[in-house]
Design a protein around this motif. Structure first.
Motif, PDB file in Angstrom:
ATOM      1  N   ALA A  53       0.834  -1.206   0.000  1.00 31.64           N
ATOM      2  CA  ALA A  53       0.000   0.000   0.000  1.00 31.64           C
ATOM      3  C   ALA A  53       0.867   1.253   0.000  1.00 31.64           C
ATOM      4  O   ALA A  53       0.571   2.232  -0.696  1.00 31.64           O
ATOM      5  CB  ALA A  53      -0.932  -0.005   1.206  1.00 31.64           C
ATOM      6  N   GLY A  54       1.939   1.230   0.767  1.00 29.66           N
ATOM      7  CA  GLY A  54       2.837   2.367   0.791  1.00 29.66           C
ATOM      8  C   GLY A  54       3.492   2.620  -0.560  1.00 29.66           C
ATOM      9  O   GLY A  54       3.646   3.768  -0.989  1.00 29.66           O
ATOM     10  N   ILE A  55       3.865   1.547  -1.232  1.00 30.69           N
ATOM     11  CA  ILE A  55       4.503   1.670  -2.547  1.00 30.69           C
ATOM     12  C   ILE A  55       3.540   2.240  -3.581  1.00 30.69           C
ATOM     13  O   ILE A  55       3.913   3.083  -4.404  1.00 30.69           O
ATOM     14  CB  ILE A  55       5.034   0.295  -3.011  1.00 30.69           C
ATOM     15  N   TYR A  56       2.277   1.767  -3.529  1.00 28.10           N
ATOM     16  CA  TYR A  56       1.325   2.123  -4.591  1.00 28.10           C
ATOM     17  C   TYR A  56       0.339   3.226  -4.194  1.00 28.10           C
ATOM     18  O   TYR A  56      -0.646   3.462  -4.892  1.00 28.10           O
ATOM     19  CB  TYR A  56       0.587   0.861  -5.051  1.00 28.10           C
ATOM     20  N   ASP A  99      -3.121   1.768   6.638  1.00 24.65           N
ATOM     21  CA  ASP A  99      -3.856   1.192   7.771  1.00 24.65           C
ATOM     22  C   ASP A  99      -5.009   0.311   7.293  1.00 24.65           C
ATOM     23  O   ASP A  99      -5.255  -0.767   7.841  1.00 24.65           O
ATOM     24  CB  ASP A  99      -4.384   2.296   8.685  1.00 24.65           C
ATOM     25  N   LYS A 100      -5.699   0.773   6.286  1.00 21.10           N
ATOM     26  CA  LYS A 100      -6.805  -0.006   5.726  1.00 21.10           C
ATOM     27  C   LYS A 100      -6.289  -1.308   5.124  1.00 21.10           C
ATOM     28  O   LYS A 100      -6.889  -2.383   5.310  1.00 21.10           O
ATOM     29  CB  LYS A 100      -7.518   0.831   4.658  1.00 21.10           C
ATOM     30  N   ALA A 101      -5.175  -1.239   4.413  1.00 17.65           N
ATOM     31  CA  ALA A 101      -4.585  -2.447   3.831  1.00 17.65           C
ATOM     32  C   ALA A 101      -4.151  -3.418   4.914  1.00 17.65           C
ATOM     33  O   ALA A 101      -4.333  -4.637   4.786  1.00 17.65           O
ATOM     34  CB  ALA A 101      -3.402  -2.068   2.944  1.00 17.65           C
ATOM     35  N   GLU A 102      -3.588  -2.895   5.996  1.00 17.19           N
ATOM     36  CA  GLU A 102      -3.155  -3.757   7.098  1.00 17.19           C
ATOM     37  C   GLU A 102      -4.341  -4.475   7.733  1.00 17.19           C
ATOM     38  O   GLU A 102      -4.273  -5.675   8.026  1.00 17.19           O
ATOM     39  CB  GLU A 102      -2.406  -2.930   8.145  1.00 17.19           C
TER      40      GLU A 102
END
Length: 200
Positions: free
Chosen positions: A37-40, A45-48
């Motif tokens: 998520a950070g890369i894209y 937090d939602k992805a985690e």
């Protein structure tokens, strides 16, 4: 909404409902999802949270998965999915997310539903969880390092590589292949082709 308190609550619940090995996998997927998520450019937090919840129903008996899945999807799921826990558990996890944690975000729920089967058209979070499930640090299957390299460079190509890995594994094991996986793989090839044409 996707704060530390919610994540800790999910972790505590999963620690008591999953085996140690499955729980370790879930933590790995959550970490990989956060990194992707950070890369894209997606909400980390939602992805985690999606990563934490993706296997929430994985170790339930099949009849319990079926009951949970029906509460969210009625009788709309294909019979092979309803009859196979490895395909069904993501759909059951949707009901867990909704009823236990009050999550009604369509993007997050879709990422849980489709993290194993994929879908003909997937949004960013669906792709992130689909790929994170393959590349989390505890995975050690043949080809995982190559898949990790792809994942951190091109998410769409990593989705296709994930489909290919699953199909190759099932062929090697002499197992049946869910036809939806083939349909979804073909749709991803078309999606990549369309992206390539737009980029020219």
């Amino acid at each position: 909404m996707y704060n530390t308190e919610l994540k800790e609550r999910i972790r505590n619940n999963l620690k008591h409902t999953l085996s140690d090995q499955r729980y370790t996998h879930v933590l790995g997927v959550a970490a990989a999802a956060r990194r992707l998520a950070g890369i894209y450019g997606y909400d980390t937090d939602k992805a985690e949270v999606a990563g934490l919840l993706h296997d929430a129903a994985k170790q339930l008996p099949l009849n319990d998965m079926q009951t949970l899945a029906r509460r969210s999807f009625g009788d709309t799921l294909p019979l092979p999915v309803m009859a196979t826990g490895s395909l069904l558990h993501g759909y059951a996890a949707v009901t867990v997310a909704r009823e236990i944690y009050g999550i009604d975000d369509p993007e997050l729920l879709a990422s849980l539903a489709h993290h194993t089967t994929g879908a003909e058209a997937m949004g960013m979070l669906e792709k992130i969880i689909f790929v994170a499930d393959y590349i989390e640090e505890n995975r050690s299957f043949e080809g995982v390092e190559a898949l990790r390299c792809i994942a951190f460079q091109n998410l769409d190509k990593a989705v296709l590589a994930g489909y290919d890995s699953t199909i190759r594994h099932l062929l090697d094991q002499g197992k049946t292949i869910f036809t939806g996986t083939v349909v979804n793989r073909n749709a991803q090839i078309k999606h990549l082709y369309d992206l390539d044409r737009k980029a020219r």
